[in-house]
Design a protein around this motif. Structure first.
Motif, PDB file in Angstrom:
ATOM      1  N   GLU A 111      46.203  27.168  33.109  1.00  0.00           N
ATOM      2  CA  GLU A 111      45.133  27.896  33.796  1.00  0.00           C
ATOM      3  C   GLU A 111      45.153  29.363  33.384  1.00  0.00           C
ATOM      4  OE1 GLU A 111      45.464  25.159  37.842  1.00  0.00           O
ATOM      5  OE2 GLU A 111      45.953  27.287  37.944  1.00  0.00           O
ATOM      6  N   ILE A 112      43.970  29.907  33.137  1.00  0.00           N
ATOM      7  CA  ILE A 112      43.827  31.324  32.814  1.00  0.00           C
ATOM      8  C   ILE A 112      42.996  31.953  33.921  1.00  0.00           C
ATOM      9  CG2 ILE A 112      42.951  33.007  31.164  1.00  0.00           C
ATOM     10  CD1 ILE A 112      43.410  30.316  29.251  1.00  0.00           C
ATOM     11  N   TRP A 113      43.598  32.909  34.611  1.00  0.00           N
ATOM     12  CA  TRP A 113      42.985  33.591  35.747  1.00  0.00           C
ATOM     13  C   TRP A 113      42.725  35.044  35.373  1.00  0.00           C
ATOM     14  CZ3 TRP A 113      42.369  31.160  40.618  1.00  0.00           C
ATOM     15  CH2 TRP A 113      42.931  29.892  40.727  1.00  0.00           C
ATOM     16  N   LEU A 114      41.796  35.678  36.050  1.00  0.00           N
ATOM     17  CA  LEU A 114      41.514  37.101  35.881  1.00  0.00           C
ATOM     18  C   LEU A 114      41.867  37.848  37.165  1.00  0.00           C
ATOM     19  CD1 LEU A 114      38.022  36.833  34.179  1.00  0.00           C
ATOM     20  CD2 LEU A 114      40.221  37.318  33.075  1.00  0.00           C
ATOM     21  N   TYR A 115      42.424  39.024  37.011  1.00  0.00           N
ATOM     22  CA  TYR A 115      42.686  39.856  38.185  1.00  0.00           C
ATOM     23  C   TYR A 115      42.027  41.213  38.026  1.00  0.00           C
ATOM     24  CZ  TYR A 115      46.511  42.341  35.726  1.00  0.00           C
ATOM     25  OH  TYR A 115      47.252  43.102  34.867  1.00  0.00           O
ATOM     26  N   ALA A 116      41.716  41.823  39.144  1.00  0.00           N
ATOM     27  CA  ALA A 116      41.128  43.166  39.203  1.00  0.00           C
ATOM     28  C   ALA A 116      41.639  43.819  40.484  1.00  0.00           C
ATOM     29  CB  ALA A 116      39.603  43.086  39.203  1.00  0.00           C
ATOM     30  N   PRO A 117      41.503  45.132  40.614  1.00  0.00           N
ATOM     31  CA  PRO A 117      42.021  45.807  41.807  1.00  0.00           C
ATOM     32  C   PRO A 117      41.274  45.411  43.080  1.00  0.00           C
ATOM     33  CG  PRO A 117      41.464  47.406  40.096  1.00  0.00           C
ATOM     34  CD  PRO A 117      40.937  46.082  39.657  1.00  0.00           C
ATOM     35  N   SER A 125      42.842  57.491  44.271  1.00  0.00           N
ATOM     36  CA  SER A 125      43.214  58.591  43.366  1.00  0.00           C
ATOM     37  C   SER A 125      43.459  58.084  41.948  1.00  0.00           C
ATOM     38  CB  SER A 125      44.448  59.318  43.887  1.00  0.00           C
ATOM     39  OG  SER A 125      44.205  59.848  45.167  1.00  0.00           O
ATOM     40  N   GLY A 126      42.655  57.118  41.508  1.00  0.00           N
ATOM     41  CA  GLY A 126      42.768  56.587  40.153  1.00  0.00           C
ATOM     42  C   GLY A 126      43.840  55.537  39.959  1.00  0.00           C
ATOM     43  N   THR A 127      44.571  55.211  41.031  1.00  0.00           N
ATOM     44  CA  THR A 127      45.641  54.220  40.934  1.00  0.00           C
ATOM     45  C   THR A 127      45.189  52.897  41.547  1.00  0.00           C
ATOM     46  OG1 THR A 127      47.298  55.965  41.083  1.00  0.00           O
ATOM     47  CG2 THR A 127      48.042  53.711  41.536  1.00  0.00           C
ATOM     48  N   PRO A 128      45.124  51.825  40.741  1.00  0.00           N
ATOM     49  CA  PRO A 128      44.677  50.535  41.261  1.00  0.00           C
ATOM     50  C   PRO A 128      45.759  49.825  42.065  1.00  0.00           C
ATOM     51  CG  PRO A 128      45.162  50.361  38.915  1.00  0.00           C
ATOM     52  CD  PRO A 128      45.347  51.797  39.296  1.00  0.00           C
ATOM     53  N   THR A 129      45.322  49.113  43.088  1.00  0.00           N
ATOM     54  CA  THR A 129      46.189  48.216  43.852  1.00  0.00           C
ATOM     55  C   THR A 129      45.643  46.818  43.638  1.00  0.00           C
ATOM     56  OG1 THR A 129      46.638  49.906  45.514  1.00  0.00           O
ATOM     57  CG2 THR A 129      47.026  47.607  46.150  1.00  0.00           C
ATOM     58  N   TYR A 130      46.507  45.916  43.140  1.00  0.00           N
ATOM     59  CA  TYR A 130      46.091  44.566  42.788  1.00  0.00           C
ATOM     60  C   TYR A 130      46.493  43.559  43.868  1.00  0.00           C
ATOM     61  CZ  TYR A 130      45.558  46.731  38.217  1.00  0.00           C
ATOM     62  OH  TYR A 130      45.182  47.549  37.185  1.00  0.00           O
ATOM     63  N   PRO A 131      45.906  42.369  43.845  1.00  0.00           N
ATOM     64  CA  PRO A 131      46.230  41.345  44.848  1.00  0.00           C
ATOM     65  C   PRO A 131      47.703  40.931  44.804  1.00  0.00           C
ATOM     66  CG  PRO A 131      44.298  40.708  43.567  1.00  0.00           C
ATOM     67  CD  PRO A 131      44.885  41.916  42.905  1.00  0.00           C
TER      68      PRO A 131
END
Length: 174
Positions: free
Chosen positions: A69-75, A80-86
């Motif tokens: 399986e190939i999944w995609l993630y995003a914030p 302040s420009g810093t992403p927080t991911y799941p």
């Protein structure tokens, strides 16, 4: 005179994702342990889309009908420009075990499922996938991939036998 926007492919448009898939272990039992890529930072290039593609090679004696399986993630947020991911995804090339299958399914987007056969060492191509199509046709400012091996065996042990790349797509006024 009106400006028309057309698709534009930058000269350095094909880019390799940083993700180490050599010998990625099987997790068919739980379906939550795999590997994340380093996140792509789109805040400078401002690409309109990215076409994810590549190939993955199975290991010795995979079980027919099992999957990769190939999944995609995003914030989920950017402060302040810093992403927080799941579920504490770090945005780096790293092993990742999600808290549960439900959290994986709600936090990420399933982009492709490769169904394997029982042949050792088959190379499975990944046809181009529009990343933006999974996010309302807007490419997130940061995004990455998560690969989950459910073939019943580890993937091939040679790093060069696996690749995830993306083609950058921009628009140009003419």
């Amino acid at each position: 005179m009106a400006t028309t926007n057309k698709i534009f492919y930058p000269s350095t448009s094909t880019v390799a994702l940083t993700i180490s898939l050599a010998s990625l272990a099987d997790d068919n039992t739980n379906g939550i342990a795999g590997r994340t890529s380093t996140a792509v930072d789109n805040t400078t290039n401002l690409d309109q889309d990215a076409l994810l593609s590549g190939y993955i090679k199975t290991g010795t004696s995979p079980t027919a009908g099992r999957t990769i399986e190939i999944w995609l993630y995003a914030p989920v947020s950017i402060a302040s420009g810093t992403p927080t991911y799941p579920d504490s995804v770090t945005g780096t090339d790293a092993a990742k075990t999600f808290t549960s299958r439900n959290i994986l399914q709600y936090g990420l987007r399933l982009a492709a499922t490769l169904v394997v056969d029982a042949t050792t060492g088959n190379v499975y191509p990944i046809a181009p996938i529009s990343v933006a199509s999974f996010y309302g046709y807007v490419l997130p400012p940061f995004w990455g991939a998560f690969v989950l091996n459910r073939t019943a065996v580890a993937l091939d042990s040679t790093g060069g036998n696996h690749a995830l790349t993306y083609e950058r797509i921009q628009s140009q006024g003419v």
